[in-house]
Design a protein around this motif. Structure first.
Motif, PDB file in Angstrom:
ATOM      1  N   VAL A  17       0.843  -1.111  -0.054  1.00  0.00           N
ATOM      2  CA  VAL A  17      -0.013  -0.001  -0.092  1.00  0.00           C
ATOM      3  C   VAL A  17       1.117   1.208   0.002  1.00  0.00           C
ATOM      4  CG1 VAL A  17      -1.738   1.463   1.192  1.00  0.00           C
ATOM      5  CG2 VAL A  17      -1.994  -1.116   0.879  1.00  0.00           C
ATOM      6  N   GLU A  18       1.984   1.260   0.939  1.00  0.00           N
ATOM      7  CA  GLU A  18       2.683   2.467   1.055  1.00  0.00           C
ATOM      8  C   GLU A  18       3.677   2.462  -0.550  1.00  0.00           C
ATOM      9  OE1 GLU A  18       4.514   3.067   5.392  1.00  0.00           O
ATOM     10  OE2 GLU A  18       4.866   0.881   4.324  1.00  0.00           O
ATOM     11  N   LEU A  19       3.878   1.646  -0.874  1.00  0.00           N
ATOM     12  CA  LEU A  19       4.851   1.830  -2.120  1.00  0.00           C
ATOM     13  C   LEU A  19       3.661   2.095  -3.269  1.00  0.00           C
ATOM     14  CD1 LEU A  19       7.005  -1.630  -2.123  1.00  0.00           C
ATOM     15  CD2 LEU A  19       7.768   0.773  -1.844  1.00  0.00           C
ATOM     16  N   PHE A  89      -8.650  -7.740  -1.371  1.00  0.00           N
ATOM     17  CA  PHE A  89      -8.382  -6.429  -0.806  1.00  0.00           C
ATOM     18  C   PHE A  89      -7.734  -5.503  -1.678  1.00  0.00           C
ATOM     19  CE2 PHE A  89      -4.869  -3.858   1.051  1.00  0.00           C
ATOM     20  CZ  PHE A  89      -5.574  -3.181   2.089  1.00  0.00           C
ATOM     21  N   PHE A  90      -6.940  -5.558  -2.535  1.00  0.00           N
ATOM     22  CA  PHE A  90      -6.287  -4.615  -3.154  1.00  0.00           C
ATOM     23  C   PHE A  90      -7.155  -4.187  -4.382  1.00  0.00           C
ATOM     24  CE2 PHE A  90      -2.574  -6.413  -1.452  1.00  0.00           C
ATOM     25  CZ  PHE A  90      -1.928  -5.233  -1.002  1.00  0.00           C
ATOM     26  N   ALA A  91      -8.076  -5.044  -4.653  1.00  0.00           N
ATOM     27  CA  ALA A  91      -9.075  -4.457  -5.796  1.00  0.00           C
ATOM     28  C   ALA A  91     -10.510  -3.675  -5.147  1.00  0.00           C
ATOM     29  CB  ALA A  91      -9.791  -5.881  -6.145  1.00  0.00           C
ATOM     30  N   GLN A 103     -10.496   9.856  -9.441  1.00  0.00           N
ATOM     31  CA  GLN A 103     -10.106   9.726 -10.350  1.00  0.00           C
ATOM     32  C   GLN A 103      -9.511   8.158 -10.180  1.00  0.00           C
ATOM     33  OE1 GLN A 103      -6.223  11.378 -11.335  1.00  0.00           O
ATOM     34  NE2 GLN A 103      -6.678  12.745  -9.713  1.00  0.00           N
ATOM     35  N   PRO A 104      -9.183   7.197 -11.189  1.00  0.00           N
ATOM     36  CA  PRO A 104      -8.779   5.898 -11.191  1.00  0.00           C
ATOM     37  C   PRO A 104      -7.461   5.863 -10.490  1.00  0.00           C
ATOM     38  CG  PRO A 104      -9.337   6.413 -13.301  1.00  0.00           C
ATOM     39  CD  PRO A 104      -9.395   7.659 -12.692  1.00  0.00           C
ATOM     40  N   LEU A 105      -7.424   5.017  -9.304  1.00  0.00           N
ATOM     41  CA  LEU A 105      -6.139   4.680  -8.778  1.00  0.00           C
ATOM     42  C   LEU A 105      -5.972   2.966  -8.758  1.00  0.00           C
ATOM     43  CD1 LEU A 105      -6.407   7.040  -5.578  1.00  0.00           C
ATOM     44  CD2 LEU A 105      -5.328   7.327  -7.939  1.00  0.00           C
ATOM     45  N   VAL A 106      -4.869   2.651  -8.711  1.00  0.00           N
ATOM     46  CA  VAL A 106      -4.571   1.353  -9.018  1.00  0.00           C
ATOM     47  C   VAL A 106      -3.585   0.914  -7.830  1.00  0.00           C
ATOM     48  CG1 VAL A 106      -3.811  -0.854 -10.054  1.00  0.00           C
ATOM     49  CG2 VAL A 106      -5.083   0.931 -11.098  1.00  0.00           C
ATOM     50  N   PHE A 107      -4.094   0.023  -6.907  1.00  0.00           N
ATOM     51  CA  PHE A 107      -3.143  -0.573  -5.627  1.00  0.00           C
ATOM     52  C   PHE A 107      -3.158  -1.987  -6.052  1.00  0.00           C
ATOM     53  CE2 PHE A 107      -4.914   3.151  -3.883  1.00  0.00           C
ATOM     54  CZ  PHE A 107      -3.875   3.699  -3.042  1.00  0.00           C
ATOM     55  N   SER A 108      -1.980  -2.641  -5.883  1.00  0.00           N
ATOM     56  CA  SER A 108      -1.724  -4.189  -6.003  1.00  0.00           C
ATOM     57  C   SER A 108      -0.693  -4.487  -5.093  1.00  0.00           C
ATOM     58  CB  SER A 108      -1.280  -4.287  -7.519  1.00  0.00           C
ATOM     59  OG  SER A 108      -0.177  -3.581  -7.779  1.00  0.00           O
ATOM     60  N   ALA A 109      -0.704  -5.949  -5.081  1.00  0.00           N
ATOM     61  CA  ALA A 109       0.076  -6.785  -4.104  1.00  0.00           C
ATOM     62  C   ALA A 109       1.720  -6.600  -4.317  1.00  0.00           C
ATOM     63  CB  ALA A 109      -0.435  -8.119  -3.811  1.00  0.00           C
TER      64      ALA A 109
END
Length: 109
Positions: A17-19, A89-91, A103-109
């Motif tokens: 999440v931090e990265l 979780f990330f989705a 606006q679109p933001l993407v988080f991933s493992a």
């Protein structure tokens, strides 16, 4: 899963999440502030809203509080899944953060 395994997987998720926040701030004009205190990360958006991600060690869960509500995630062996909806979780974080950022933001493992 024992406590040490939980901590390893949960800490890896928080680090991801931090990265992702750093990457989002570098690659876009989103003003996304993230602050970590122990097992909790607070994401703050330009509109004043927040998402709080918190480790719940006794339950071996990750909890997330967003405008959309509160969510609990358990590790399935490969990913963190919501205990009610079984969504990842990330989705979920990507979806809720996108709404709050506008606006679109993407988080991933």
């Amino acid at each position: 899963m024992n406590e040490l395994e939980y901590i390893d997987h949960a800490e890896a998720a928080l680090k991801a999440v931090e990265l992702a926040c750093d990457r989002i701030n570098d690659e876009s004009d989103v003003d996304l502030d993230n602050q970590r205190t122990g097992g909790m990360i607070t994401l703050s958006f330009a509109n004043g809203s927040q998402i709080i991600i918190n480790l719940q060690k006794p339950l071996q869960e990750i909890w997330m509080a967003a405008r959309a509500g509160g969510f609990h995630y358990k590790f399935s062996g490969t990913q963190w899944l919501d205990t009610k909806t079984h969504l990842e979780f990330f989705a979920d974080l990507s979806r809720y953060a996108s709404v709050q950022a506008g606006q679109p933001l993407v988080f991933s493992a």
